[in-house]
Design an enzyme around this catalytic site. Structure first.
Site, PDB file in Angstrom:
ATOM      1  N   ASP A  21      19.284   8.383 -10.288  1.00  0.00           N
ATOM      2  CA  ASP A  21      19.992   7.330 -11.010  1.00  0.00           C
ATOM      3  C   ASP A  21      20.472   7.787 -12.384  1.00  0.00           C
ATOM      4  O   ASP A  21      21.543   7.384 -12.838  1.00  0.00           O
ATOM      5  CB  ASP A  21      19.084   6.110 -11.168  1.00  0.00           C
ATOM      6  CG  ASP A  21      19.024   5.269  -9.901  1.00  0.00           C
ATOM      7  OD1 ASP A  21      19.797   5.544  -8.964  1.00  0.00           O
ATOM      8  OD2 ASP A  21      18.197   4.345  -9.850  1.00  0.00           O
ATOM      9  N   ALA A  67      17.063  -1.973 -13.880  1.00  0.00           N
ATOM     10  CA  ALA A  67      16.522  -0.772 -14.528  1.00  0.00           C
ATOM     11  C   ALA A  67      15.481  -1.169 -15.583  1.00  0.00           C
ATOM     12  O   ALA A  67      14.492  -1.831 -15.276  1.00  0.00           O
ATOM     13  CB  ALA A  67      17.669   0.045 -15.120  1.00  0.00           C
ATOM     14  N   TYR A  68      15.699  -0.779 -16.830  1.00  0.00           N
ATOM     15  CA  TYR A  68      14.758  -1.079 -17.911  1.00  0.00           C
ATOM     16  C   TYR A  68      14.518  -2.580 -18.023  1.00  0.00           C
ATOM     17  O   TYR A  68      13.399  -3.046 -18.263  1.00  0.00           O
ATOM     18  CB  TYR A  68      15.330  -0.518 -19.216  1.00  0.00           C
ATOM     19  CG  TYR A  68      14.394  -0.479 -20.388  1.00  0.00           C
ATOM     20  CD1 TYR A  68      13.041  -0.803 -20.278  1.00  0.00           C
ATOM     21  CD2 TYR A  68      14.865  -0.089 -21.644  1.00  0.00           C
ATOM     22  CE1 TYR A  68      12.199  -0.755 -21.373  1.00  0.00           C
ATOM     23  CE2 TYR A  68      14.028  -0.033 -22.746  1.00  0.00           C
ATOM     24  CZ  TYR A  68      12.700  -0.371 -22.599  1.00  0.00           C
ATOM     25  OH  TYR A  68      11.868  -0.325 -23.690  1.00  0.00           O
ATOM     26  N   ASN A  69      15.562  -3.369 -17.819  1.00  0.00           N
ATOM     27  CA  ASN A  69      15.453  -4.822 -17.892  1.00  0.00           C
ATOM     28  C   ASN A  69      14.395  -5.362 -16.934  1.00  0.00           C
ATOM     29  O   ASN A  69      13.583  -6.227 -17.298  1.00  0.00           O
ATOM     30  CB  ASN A  69      16.816  -5.438 -17.582  1.00  0.00           C
ATOM     31  CG  ASN A  69      16.778  -6.943 -17.493  1.00  0.00           C
ATOM     32  OD1 ASN A  69      16.636  -7.639 -18.483  1.00  0.00           O
ATOM     33  ND2 ASN A  69      16.913  -7.460 -16.276  1.00  0.00           N
ATOM     34  N   ASN A 101      24.285   0.328 -18.253  1.00  0.00           N
ATOM     35  CA  ASN A 101      23.038  -0.372 -17.920  1.00  0.00           C
ATOM     36  C   ASN A 101      22.635  -1.388 -18.979  1.00  0.00           C
ATOM     37  O   ASN A 101      22.559  -2.577 -18.711  1.00  0.00           O
ATOM     38  CB  ASN A 101      21.896   0.628 -17.723  1.00  0.00           C
ATOM     39  CG  ASN A 101      21.790   1.104 -16.294  1.00  0.00           C
ATOM     40  OD1 ASN A 101      22.585   0.729 -15.449  1.00  0.00           O
ATOM     41  ND2 ASN A 101      20.810   1.936 -16.028  1.00  0.00           N
ATOM     42  N   SER A 104      11.860  -3.701 -15.648  1.00  0.00           N
ATOM     43  CA  SER A 104      10.542  -3.239 -16.101  1.00  0.00           C
ATOM     44  C   SER A 104      10.006  -4.087 -17.248  1.00  0.00           C
ATOM     45  O   SER A 104       8.795  -4.231 -17.405  1.00  0.00           O
ATOM     46  CB  SER A 104      10.625  -1.775 -16.549  1.00  0.00           C
ATOM     47  OG  SER A 104      10.983  -0.940 -15.468  1.00  0.00           O
TER      48      SER A 104
END
Length: 262
Positions: free
Chosen positions: A51, A163-165, A121, A167
């Site tokens: 990714d 993605a980070y969101n 992202n 998590s």
């Protein structure tokens, strides 16, 4: 007299690979099988990696009109299709195109310098030291949260919502949802705030309070700026990157599957 049928033209493919043995080996095999053209001459870019490499590729070919077909040769592959050496041209021909629009971030640092970057992202503001960050959040010129004490906060696109969101316990957004997600990272005060969904047309401003005591960095995907005082974020409507997904593993299907994981 019957006219002769013209031979079908082949899609010109450029293969690019992440800097790993697996990805480089895959590129050699695929280029030998399907041919390989320069990226400037390609109709489709095939990205081999994970990714992170896909995200880098989407940035590189933003606004070129060249669609990116990713195949997973990495540890994480939510943005990628399954790797198969056979039937690639048929897969590309049948693939569904997804257009993603980036966020435009403008950050002012402690020296008054302005920095700009795109994020496919998310844009993140992260504390720089042991001190928690103090942030003020405004939407379209109106203060919506005067003080958020936290490790940070992020603004995610639908493409970045997994993605980070995710998590950080933010919501998953369908790819064509006209929304952005604002998600706190380890919120201390108000402890119960879980974030917000806002229209993709909104302009977000985040001010860093007590910036000298509580320094904060701003990150647009993989581009970072130190010691920022103010950050504005909005969707860049005149820019886009194109991704290709196999029909049986489309973005919508991935979003549904991810929400029902347990």
């Amino acid at each position: 007299m019957a006219s002769k049928r013209k031979p079908a033209t082949k899609t010109a493919i450029a293969f690019i690979a992440a800097d790993t043995d697996e990805a480089r080996s895959a590129r050699q095999r695929l280029a030998k099988r399907y041919g390989d053209v320069a990226t400037d001459d390609a109709e489709v870019i095939v990205a081999l990696g994970g990714d992170g490499f896909m995200l880098q590729t989407l940035h590189t070919f933003m606004n070129t009109g060249k669609p990116i077909y990713g195949m997973n040769c990495g540890s994480v592959g939510f943005l990628m299709n399954e790797f198969k050496a056979t039937g690639l041209r048929s897969r590309i021909a049948a693939a569904e195109t997804t257009a993603v629009r980036p966020l435009a971030m403008e950050a002012t640092d402690d020296r008054g310098r302005t920095h700009r970057a795109f994020a496919i992202n998310e844009v993140s503001l992260l504390r720089q030291s042991f001190q928690a960050a103090k942030l003020r959040i405004s939407i379209d010129g109106k203060v919506r949260m005067d003080e958020l004490i936290c490790d940070g906060v992020l603004v995610a696109t639908p493409a970045g919502s997994t993605a980070y969101n995710l998590s950080a316990h933010g919501p998953i957004l369908p790819i064509y949802a006209p929304l952005l997600a604002i998600t706190p990272i380890s919120a201390f005060r108000p402890r119960t705030w879980r974030g917000a969904l806002i229209p993709q047309t909104a302009k977000i401003r985040i001010d860093v309070r007590e910036a000298e005591k509580r320094p904060v960095n701003a990150v647009a995907d993989n581009v970072e700026f130190k010691s920022v005082r103010k950050v504005t974020i909005r969707q860049q409507d005149d820019s886009q990157s194109l991704m290709l997904f196999d029909p049986d593993h489309s973005w919508d299907e991935r979003i549904l599957a991810e929400q029902f994981r347990y």
